[in-house]
Design a protein around this motif. Structure first.
Motif, PDB file in Angstrom:
ATOM      1  N   GLN A 198      31.195  45.465  41.832  1.00  0.00           N
ATOM      2  CA  GLN A 198      32.395  45.992  42.468  1.00  0.00           C
ATOM      3  C   GLN A 198      32.005  47.263  43.205  1.00  0.00           C
ATOM      4  O   GLN A 198      31.146  48.023  42.773  1.00  0.00           O
ATOM      5  N   ARG A 199      32.637  47.497  44.353  1.00  0.00           N
ATOM      6  CA  ARG A 199      32.266  48.642  45.195  1.00  0.00           C
ATOM      7  C   ARG A 199      32.839  49.939  44.642  1.00  0.00           C
ATOM      8  O   ARG A 199      32.188  50.978  44.684  1.00  0.00           O
ATOM      9  N   GLU A 200      34.048  49.890  44.134  1.00  0.00           N
ATOM     10  CA  GLU A 200      34.705  51.058  43.549  1.00  0.00           C
ATOM     11  C   GLU A 200      34.444  51.048  42.051  1.00  0.00           C
ATOM     12  O   GLU A 200      35.003  50.231  41.311  1.00  0.00           O
ATOM     13  N   VAL A 201      33.566  51.947  41.594  1.00  0.00           N
ATOM     14  CA  VAL A 201      33.106  51.891  40.205  1.00  0.00           C
ATOM     15  C   VAL A 201      33.753  52.943  39.311  1.00  0.00           C
ATOM     16  O   VAL A 201      33.415  53.049  38.135  1.00  0.00           O
ATOM     17  N   THR A 202      34.686  53.706  39.840  1.00  0.00           N
ATOM     18  CA  THR A 202      35.326  54.739  39.018  1.00  0.00           C
ATOM     19  C   THR A 202      36.588  54.235  38.328  1.00  0.00           C
ATOM     20  O   THR A 202      37.209  54.971  37.569  1.00  0.00           O
ATOM     21  N   THR A 203      36.938  52.978  38.588  1.00  0.00           N
ATOM     22  CA  THR A 203      38.173  52.423  38.029  1.00  0.00           C
ATOM     23  C   THR A 203      37.905  51.047  37.432  1.00  0.00           C
ATOM     24  O   THR A 203      37.126  50.266  37.981  1.00  0.00           O
ATOM     25  N   PHE A 204      38.561  50.770  36.312  1.00  0.00           N
ATOM     26  CA  PHE A 204      38.496  49.433  35.718  1.00  0.00           C
ATOM     27  C   PHE A 204      39.650  48.598  36.257  1.00  0.00           C
ATOM     28  O   PHE A 204      40.812  49.002  36.196  1.00  0.00           O
ATOM     29  N   TYR A 205      39.322  47.426  36.801  1.00  0.00           N
ATOM     30  CA  TYR A 205      40.329  46.532  37.363  1.00  0.00           C
ATOM     31  C   TYR A 205      40.406  45.266  36.510  1.00  0.00           C
ATOM     32  O   TYR A 205      39.527  44.399  36.602  1.00  0.00           O
ATOM     33  N   PRO A 206      41.442  45.123  35.681  1.00  0.00           N
ATOM     34  CA  PRO A 206      41.564  43.935  34.822  1.00  0.00           C
ATOM     35  C   PRO A 206      41.540  42.627  35.601  1.00  0.00           C
ATOM     36  O   PRO A 206      41.052  41.606  35.098  1.00  0.00           O
ATOM     37  N   VAL A 207      42.041  42.650  36.835  1.00  0.00           N
ATOM     38  CA  VAL A 207      42.106  41.418  37.619  1.00  0.00           C
ATOM     39  C   VAL A 207      40.716  40.838  37.875  1.00  0.00           C
ATOM     40  O   VAL A 207      40.555  39.618  38.028  1.00  0.00           O
ATOM     41  N   LEU A 208      39.696  41.698  37.873  1.00  0.00           N
ATOM     42  CA  LEU A 208      38.343  41.206  38.124  1.00  0.00           C
ATOM     43  C   LEU A 208      37.822  40.361  36.963  1.00  0.00           C
ATOM     44  O   LEU A 208      36.976  39.491  37.163  1.00  0.00           O
ATOM     45  N   CYS A 209      38.323  40.623  35.776  1.00  0.00           N
ATOM     46  CA  CYS A 209      37.927  39.795  34.633  1.00  0.00           C
ATOM     47  C   CYS A 209      38.429  38.363  34.820  1.00  0.00           C
ATOM     48  O   CYS A 209      37.758  37.395  34.448  1.00  0.00           O
ATOM     49  N   GLU A 210      39.608  38.250  35.420  1.00  0.00           N
ATOM     50  CA  GLU A 210      40.199  36.938  35.638  1.00  0.00           C
ATOM     51  C   GLU A 210      39.543  36.212  36.817  1.00  0.00           C
ATOM     52  O   GLU A 210      39.357  34.993  36.790  1.00  0.00           O
ATOM     53  N   LYS A 211      39.184  36.975  37.850  1.00  0.00           N
ATOM     54  CA  LYS A 211      38.700  36.366  39.087  1.00  0.00           C
ATOM     55  C   LYS A 211      37.181  36.367  39.223  1.00  0.00           C
ATOM     56  O   LYS A 211      36.649  35.930  40.244  1.00  0.00           O
ATOM     57  N   LYS A 212      36.487  36.867  38.221  1.00  0.00           N
ATOM     58  CA  LYS A 212      35.038  37.054  38.327  1.00  0.00           C
ATOM     59  C   LYS A 212      34.306  35.798  38.792  1.00  0.00           C
ATOM     60  O   LYS A 212      33.529  35.834  39.754  1.00  0.00           O
ATOM     61  N   ASN A 213      34.519  34.691  38.124  1.00  0.00           N
ATOM     62  CA  ASN A 213      33.783  33.467  38.451  1.00  0.00           C
ATOM     63  C   ASN A 213      34.117  32.957  39.846  1.00  0.00           C
ATOM     64  O   ASN A 213      33.234  32.525  40.597  1.00  0.00           O
ATOM     65  N   LYS A 214      35.394  33.013  40.202  1.00  0.00           N
ATOM     66  CA  LYS A 214      35.813  32.546  41.516  1.00  0.00           C
ATOM     67  C   LYS A 214      35.221  33.417  42.618  1.00  0.00           C
ATOM     68  O   LYS A 214      34.724  32.912  43.636  1.00  0.00           O
TER      69      LYS A 214
END
Length: 273
Positions: A198-214
């Motif tokens: 992820q480009r922005e590394v200062t924040t945790f984005y829960p949505v990325l856990c869901e969309k990671k594989n896609k």
């Protein structure tokens, strides 16, 4: 890393090849006088005089009494000349036309870098610009752009120059609905995609856990179909944005290592992949 690897990552070099899969951008060659204006730190901070009477701070409150304190009295010709603001009318007109064509708002970038470190000084706190004066304010206030102006080739094993012969200003269309969690940096070694962060590394984005594989599948397909054959270096990074309708747009290219941030990786672990 070679000079040619660094040169390929200049936006005026890669954008024409990837225009169809990138965001809309207009690129202008900068006159050397404007480059020297960006480099000059010998005097007071002066924004260019605008032929359109544009103001980088349109919402500020003007206090005539305070402004009188900074006026140069008549007769002090040397001081008045020293404090006269530079003017770049041809460049300003070209930029104004491009901004209007791009919908009225852009974010600026030089050959390699955007002035992200000076976003705080803008009225919006972002890189969004609507006038030449706002662009000049961001560029003139940025310390990170000194890299582009003076140190772009410092890490090259075959270094022969300290700066490119020409500098360019890229005006990139501003998208107000841009979602930072959907911007990614991709690492390519030996023409193989070896990492995505992820480009922005200062924040945790829960949505990325869901969309990671896609997201991983979309980026891998994009790399194989659009990047791997067209970009000539063996080792490099590229930044992409994944839209809501699952289209991938390339935003930037950077050399492998050197001044490029590895974000959630370290260069040591990337080298081992």
């Amino acid at each position: 890393m070679k000079e040619e690897d660094v040169n390929r990552c200049q936006i005026q070099e890669w954008y024409p090849k990837f225009k169809s899969v990138s965001i809309r951008t207009f690129i202008h060659e900068l006159p050397e006088s404007f480059v020297q204006y960006l480099l000059d730190d010998s005097g007071p901070f002066l924004l260019p005089a605008s032929i359109s009477n544009e103001d980088a701070f349109p919402n500020r409150i003007h206090n005539p009494e305070e402004e009188e304190d900074y006026q140069v009295s008549e007769g002090s010709g040397d001081e008045a000349e020293a404090l006269s603001a530079p003017c770049f009318p041809e460049l300003e007109l070209k930029i104004k036309e491009s901004i209007e064509t791009l919908g009225g708002a852009i974010f600026p970038k030089l050959n390699w870098s955007a002035p992200k470190d000076s976003a705080w000084i803008s009225t919006s706190g972002t890189l969004r610009c609507t006038t030449f004066s706002e662009i000049a304010l961001l560029l003139r206030s940025s310390d990170s752009l000194i890299h582009d102006l003076c140190h772009a080739y410092d890490s090259c094993s075959d270094k022969t120059m300290s700066r490119p012969p020409k500098f360019f200003l890229a005006l990139r269309k501003w998208y107000p609905r841009f979602q930072p969690e959907m911007e990614f940096r991709c690492f390519v070694k030996g023409q193989k995609l070896v990492g995505i962060s992820q480009r922005e590394v200062t924040t945790f984005y829960p949505v990325l856990c869901e969309k990671k594989n896609k997201v991983e599948v979309l980026i891998e397909e994009f790399f194989n179909d659009n990047v791997r054959v067209k970009f000539e270096s063996d080792d490099y990074t590229f930044d992409v944005y994944v839209t809501e309708d699952e289209r991938v747009k390339v935003l930037d290219f950077n050399p492998w290592g050197a001044f490029t941030l590895p974000l959630l990786f370290t260069w040591e672990e990337l080298e081992q992949k």
